[in-house]
Design an enzyme around this catalytic site. Sequence first.
Site, PDB file in Angstrom:
ATOM      1  CB  CYS A   1      -2.154   4.665   4.270  1.00 21.70           C
ATOM      2  SG  CYS A   1      -3.573   3.955   3.439  1.00 21.70           S
ATOM      3  CB  SER A   2       0.189   0.835   6.396  1.00 19.73           C
ATOM      4  OG  SER A   2       1.228   1.789   6.425  1.00 19.73           O
ATOM      5  CB  CYS A   3      -4.440  -0.795   2.714  1.00 20.63           C
ATOM      6  SG  CYS A   3      -5.159   0.848   2.761  1.00 20.63           S
TER       7      CYS A   3
ATOM      8  CB  CYS B   1      -0.907   0.008   1.226  1.00 23.66           C
ATOM      9  SG  CYS B   1      -1.846   1.542   1.390  1.00 23.66           S
TER      10      CYS B   1
END
Lengths: 195, 218
Positions: free
Chosen positions: A99-101, A96
Amino acid sequence: MPSDPALRVKALESLLVEKGLVDPAALDAIIDAYEHKIGPRNGAKVVARAWTDEAFKQRLLQDASAAIGEMGFLGRQGEHMVVVENTEQVHNLVVCTLCSCYPWPVLGLPPVWYKSDAYRSRAVIDPRGVLREFGLELDAAVEVRVWDSTAEIRYLVLPQRPAGTEHLSADELADLVTRDAMIGVQRLAAPGGRS
Amino acid sequence: MNGIHDMGGMHGFGPVRAEDDEPVFHQAWEARLFAVRHALGAWGRWNIDSSRHARELIPPADYLRMSYYERWLAGLLTQLVEVGLVTHEELSSGRPAAGAEKATPPLHADGLERLLAGSPSTRDVALDPIYVVGDRVRARNIHPTGHTRLPRYARGKAGCVVRDHGVHVFPDTNAHGQGEQPQRLYGIRFEATELWGEAASSREAVYLDLWESYLVRA
């Protein structure tokens, strides 16, 4: 508020409790769930079942949300799932960049490296270089597919079943499946040997 | 917004450093913050898109200095004040304002199952797809100053529709209190050579999930 994040969070939590905005018992329950109940063992069970049940594997690749839902592993940050299959010709990698999905219900919370600026920036432009840092050197003929999780679709890699595991049960196979293989930064080794 | 969070394709961050036997949380405060953040979500005062945007608004130099959970903390403090759950004065004193009535938390431990179940971003809206699998499309060259999920590295680039994900909440409006305005979402395959130039490998591709209004026919 103090500048040290530990002190700031402590001050914030007590303010929120005093204002009646959060219930401390609910906080404990949330932490317990993500520390002890939700983690990559869930994803490993999905993978092992796909390796041992061809009809399930086909459902998983066609409609992962439905197939994973059958196993009870849909949930927060994994409401909409897609599973991508590694083969001799194709290697998949999930990132991701914005962000950090990450698919929490099947993999738990992401490791720090997955959330790092280095991984987020490089996985899309230099996937083979990133894989090399994980000790994975792919043949030049292998196609690399990078999945950038820009929406609420969460991706899980179905790793290749290691050779020499024909005699293992689904439970035993699940023990071989690692988090990193389901993100796509690792290929699974045959039990007791090398990949 | 063209923020520092939009990192895909940047250089200079060094190697990816994995940690063996990593704990779920490294520090107790990270776990408390994680839990606080989720419990507060039950107030329904923000959504996932406005929360992401709150973190995107962290000044770039600060963003790069912060750890993941420090970014969460910064975003959360901004949102708490913005939606009026907490005031600046309360944050600095650490105490509820004098005379403030004590609220009842919307989430208790017995409501955990509902929290963990999450909430789908799909919406049951009848919208015919403009594109079908196999269509060639181009990501628009747009630079919205608000929240968007179209990364800079894909803007202006051409790709191929590989999947129709159905109709999903549109983050660009939902982040800003302008409603969900659901749109069809597509999986798009971009060849690495299209994204990164001729020197890139012809055996690499990047897949992105993009909303219909990000796309034009190529």
